[in-house]
Write an enzyme that holds these catalytic residues in place. Structure first.
Site, PDB file in Angstrom:
ATOM      1  N   GLU A   1      -3.173  -1.967  -0.830  1.00  0.00           N
ATOM      2  CA  GLU A   1      -3.834  -2.324  -2.096  1.00  0.00           C
ATOM      3  C   GLU A   1      -4.207  -1.115  -2.944  1.00  0.00           C
ATOM      4  OE1 GLU A   1      -7.355  -4.593  -1.328  1.00  0.00           O
ATOM      5  OE2 GLU A   1      -6.372  -5.943   0.088  1.00  0.00           O
TER       6      GLU A   1
ATOM      7  N   GLU B   1      -0.346  -1.983  -3.978  1.00  0.00           N
ATOM      8  CA  GLU B   1       0.676  -3.028  -3.895  1.00  0.00           C
ATOM      9  C   GLU B   1       0.135  -4.258  -3.182  1.00  0.00           C
ATOM     10  OE1 GLU B   1       1.174  -3.501  -0.507  1.00  0.00           O
ATOM     11  OE2 GLU B   1      -0.007  -1.686  -0.231  1.00  0.00           O
TER      12      GLU B   1
END
Length: 295
Positions: free
Chosen positions: A253, A111
């Site tokens: 991430e 994300e």
């Protein structure tokens, strides 16, 4: 999946919102830790815009699945309208369905979204017995006083939005990227795909998905314990086993999942590709110990 968050209006982060779209461009062009780890692991990486407050160009190579230009400030109302939240979940389902069609045998979620630790803490507190202070960290380097303010913002939001069914929690307190990950996880479980569970924000999405489908956690492989406060408690609430790694990573991430992927891959090959004692004509020491009552 990437999205912006309206709650940044409340001063819960030092990071300017433009970092969300800048990092999306960076990841999609091969930059950043997630792209590096994906490349080294020969994993396919897609950077998907579901709610970034920016219009990307085709040259940016960011996948356009935009539902909105960031969520609303959840101290002023629901973060997402119910229909938009469901659309974001459907984006996640569709992207996983596409990955399966293209041959994916496992999936990980990452994300990007400035302010999303605040949203993730709020969602997690609403769905567990954990207090806000237990699962709220300093994010992008807040001071002790600023952390107290962040906790107070979340506590106020929980009072403002008392509903505790998973969809309402997601709509009221979540983000478009969290909703997309939630939908993607549900689709992955339906396809019997192992889900490599990343860190704090992705785990908050897993809490929602598991509240929607009580068997969801059976498909999760907890890849690492984040350095973010409360992540271990969130994993325990999910019923996950001990995470594979504990490196105090805080990057998000999807990097924690990608760091653990080689271990998962090696373990999966043990089941089918390693020769047995009998095939290799090696004396089975385990059976010997069993015959002696020692194993």
């Amino acid at each position: 999946f990437a999205s912006d968050h309206g709650v940044v209006e409340e001063g819960v982060t030092h990071s300017p919102q433009q970092i969300t779209y800048q990092q999306c461009c960076n990841f999609a062009s091969g930059g950043g830790a997630c792209s590096l780890f994906a490349s080294l692991n020969h994993a396919t990486l897609s950077v998907i815009d579901v709610g970034v407050n920016h219009n990307f160009s085709k040259q940016d190579a960011v996948v356009d699945c935009k539902i909105g230009y960031g969520t609303k400030n959840f101290l002023k109302g629901p973060a997402m309208e119910r229909e938009l939240c469901l659309q974001a979940m459907e984006v996640g389902r569709n992207r996983v369905h596409l990955a399966v069609k293209e041959g994916a045998q496992a999936i990980a979620f990452g994300e990007m979204g400035v302010g999303n630790t605040t949203s993730a803490s709020a969602v997690s507190a609403a769905l567990t017995n954990l207090s806000v202070s237990e699962i709220t960290g300093k994010g992008s380097g807040l001071s002790d006083t600023e952390l107290l303010h962040k906790v107070a913002v979340i506590e106020k939001a929980l009072e403002l939005h008392p509903q505790r069914d998973p969809l309402s929690v997601l709509c009221n307190l979540g983000g478009y990227e969290i909703a997309a990950i939630c939908g993607g996880m549900l689709e992955a479980a339906e396809a019997s795909l192992p889900i490599l569970l990343d860190g704090f924000i992705v785990t908050s999405a897993a809490l929602v998905a598991n509240a929607m489908d009580e068997h969801l956690h059976e498909y999760l492989i907890p890849c690492h314990q984040s350095g973010m406060q409360g992540h271990r408690n969130m994993l325990e609430s999910l019923g996950c086993g001990k995470p594979l790694l504990d490196l105090q990573m805080q990057l998000g991430e999807g990097t924690g999942a990608l760091a653990a992927w080689p271990l998962v891959r090696l373990a999966s090959h043990l089941l089918t590709d390693m020769t047995s004692f009998s095939d290799a004509q090696v004396t089975d020491s385990t059976k010997l110990l069993q015959s002696m009552g020692l194993a």
